[in-house]
Motif scaffolding. Structure first.
Motif, PDB file in Angstrom:
ATOM      1  N   MET A  56       0.902  -1.185   0.058  1.00 12.16           N
ATOM      2  CA  MET A  56       0.004  -0.164   0.050  1.00 12.16           C
ATOM      3  C   MET A  56       0.681   1.355  -0.133  1.00 12.16           C
ATOM      4  O   MET A  56       0.608   2.190  -0.641  1.00 12.16           O
ATOM      5  CB  MET A  56      -0.701   0.002   1.437  1.00 12.16           C
ATOM      6  CG  MET A  56      -1.887   1.223   1.124  1.00 12.16           C
ATOM      7  SD  MET A  56      -2.931   1.139  -0.105  1.00 12.16           S
ATOM      8  CE  MET A  56      -3.891   2.562   0.299  1.00 12.16           C
ATOM      9  N   THR A  57       1.827   1.188   0.550  1.00  9.72           N
ATOM     10  CA  THR A  57       2.817   2.456   0.829  1.00  9.72           C
ATOM     11  C   THR A  57       3.383   2.560  -0.436  1.00  9.72           C
ATOM     12  O   THR A  57       3.454   3.890  -1.197  1.00  9.72           O
ATOM     13  CB  THR A  57       3.960   2.207   1.903  1.00  9.72           C
ATOM     14  OG1 THR A  57       3.453   2.100   3.212  1.00  9.72           O
ATOM     15  CG2 THR A  57       5.040   3.317   1.946  1.00  9.72           C
ATOM     16  N   VAL A  58       3.887   1.628  -1.352  1.00  8.03           N
ATOM     17  CA  VAL A  58       4.567   1.633  -2.392  1.00  8.03           C
ATOM     18  C   VAL A  58       3.821   2.153  -3.400  1.00  8.03           C
ATOM     19  O   VAL A  58       4.015   3.176  -4.455  1.00  8.03           O
ATOM     20  CB  VAL A  58       5.304   0.335  -2.921  1.00  8.03           C
ATOM     21  CG1 VAL A  58       5.477   0.321  -4.472  1.00  8.03           C
ATOM     22  CG2 VAL A  58       6.441   0.002  -2.103  1.00  8.03           C
ATOM     23  N   THR A  84      -3.387   8.163   4.839  1.00  4.92           N
ATOM     24  CA  THR A  84      -2.878   8.199   3.363  1.00  4.92           C
ATOM     25  C   THR A  84      -2.953   9.398   2.675  1.00  4.92           C
ATOM     26  O   THR A  84      -1.851   9.761   1.973  1.00  4.92           O
ATOM     27  CB  THR A  84      -4.107   7.299   2.487  1.00  4.92           C
ATOM     28  OG1 THR A  84      -4.135   6.065   3.094  1.00  4.92           O
ATOM     29  CG2 THR A  84      -3.686   7.251   1.032  1.00  4.92           C
ATOM     30  N   ILE A  85      -3.711  10.338   2.846  1.00  3.16           N
ATOM     31  CA  ILE A  85      -3.687  11.779   2.672  1.00  3.16           C
ATOM     32  C   ILE A  85      -2.164  12.427   2.938  1.00  3.16           C
ATOM     33  O   ILE A  85      -1.643  13.117   2.127  1.00  3.16           O
ATOM     34  CB  ILE A  85      -4.992  12.544   2.942  1.00  3.16           C
ATOM     35  CG1 ILE A  85      -6.131  12.296   2.424  1.00  3.16           C
ATOM     36  CG2 ILE A  85      -4.645  14.476   2.901  1.00  3.16           C
ATOM     37  CD1 ILE A  85      -7.478  12.862   3.125  1.00  3.16           C
ATOM     38  N   PHE A  86      -1.943  12.428   4.222  1.00  6.94           N
ATOM     39  CA  PHE A  86      -0.718  12.832   4.743  1.00  6.94           C
ATOM     40  C   PHE A  86       0.633  12.151   4.006  1.00  6.94           C
ATOM     41  O   PHE A  86       1.601  12.710   3.854  1.00  6.94           O
ATOM     42  CB  PHE A  86      -0.661  12.736   6.167  1.00  6.94           C
ATOM     43  CG  PHE A  86      -1.280  13.907   6.979  1.00  6.94           C
ATOM     44  CD1 PHE A  86      -0.960  15.330   6.909  1.00  6.94           C
ATOM     45  CD2 PHE A  86      -2.769  13.805   7.423  1.00  6.94           C
ATOM     46  CE1 PHE A  86      -1.654  16.289   7.573  1.00  6.94           C
ATOM     47  CE2 PHE A  86      -3.390  14.633   8.030  1.00  6.94           C
ATOM     48  CZ  PHE A  86      -2.803  15.925   7.884  1.00  6.94           C
ATOM     49  N   LEU A  87       0.371  10.908   3.975  1.00  4.65           N
ATOM     50  CA  LEU A  87       1.699   9.954   3.149  1.00  4.65           C
ATOM     51  C   LEU A  87       1.584  10.651   1.762  1.00  4.65           C
ATOM     52  O   LEU A  87       2.731  10.995   1.330  1.00  4.65           O
ATOM     53  CB  LEU A  87       1.132   8.386   3.254  1.00  4.65           C
ATOM     54  CG  LEU A  87       2.257   7.584   2.756  1.00  4.65           C
ATOM     55  CD1 LEU A  87       3.685   7.847   3.502  1.00  4.65           C
ATOM     56  CD2 LEU A  87       1.690   6.247   2.535  1.00  4.65           C
ATOM     57  N   ILE A  88       0.592  11.067   1.020  1.00  7.67           N
ATOM     58  CA  ILE A  88       0.646  11.429  -0.282  1.00  7.67           C
ATOM     59  C   ILE A  88       1.120  12.738  -0.235  1.00  7.67           C
ATOM     60  O   ILE A  88       2.249  12.987  -1.210  1.00  7.67           O
ATOM     61  CB  ILE A  88      -0.814  11.551  -0.832  1.00  7.67           C
ATOM     62  CG1 ILE A  88      -1.239  10.109  -1.239  1.00  7.67           C
ATOM     63  CG2 ILE A  88      -0.619  12.332  -2.333  1.00  7.67           C
ATOM     64  CD1 ILE A  88      -2.627  10.043  -1.526  1.00  7.67           C
TER      65      ILE A  88
END
Length: 78
Positions: free
Chosen positions: A40-42, A64-68
């Motif tokens: 999911m991270t990749v 996910t928003i912050f990861l993006i």
């Protein structure tokens, strides 16, 4: 030459931190196993967007928003 080595080290360090945070975040927030969290991270950081491995909770969506945003910021920096 030393400046180039420092920039390369900083770049790989930033990517490693981002990937580690992504995997840990999904593992903790969604209680996913390592492989699902890594996958999911990749796909999130590579902006491939195949879809979620499993349905995301509200907390997972916020993460996910912050990861993006972190990925965009890191790639902009690089």
């Amino acid at each position: 030459m030393k400046d180039i080595k420092q920039k390369i080290f900083t770049t790989f360090g930033a990517l490693l931190i981002l990937f580690t945070a992504g995997v840990a975040g999904y593992a903790i927030i969604e209680r996913w196993n390592f492989l699902d969290s890594l996958y999911m991270t990749v796909i999130t950081l590579a902006t491939i967007g195949y879809g979620e491995v499993h349905p995301l909770s509200q907390g997972g969506r916020i993460f996910t928003i912050f990861l993006i945003l972190g990925g965009i910021g890191t790639m902009t920096y690089i």
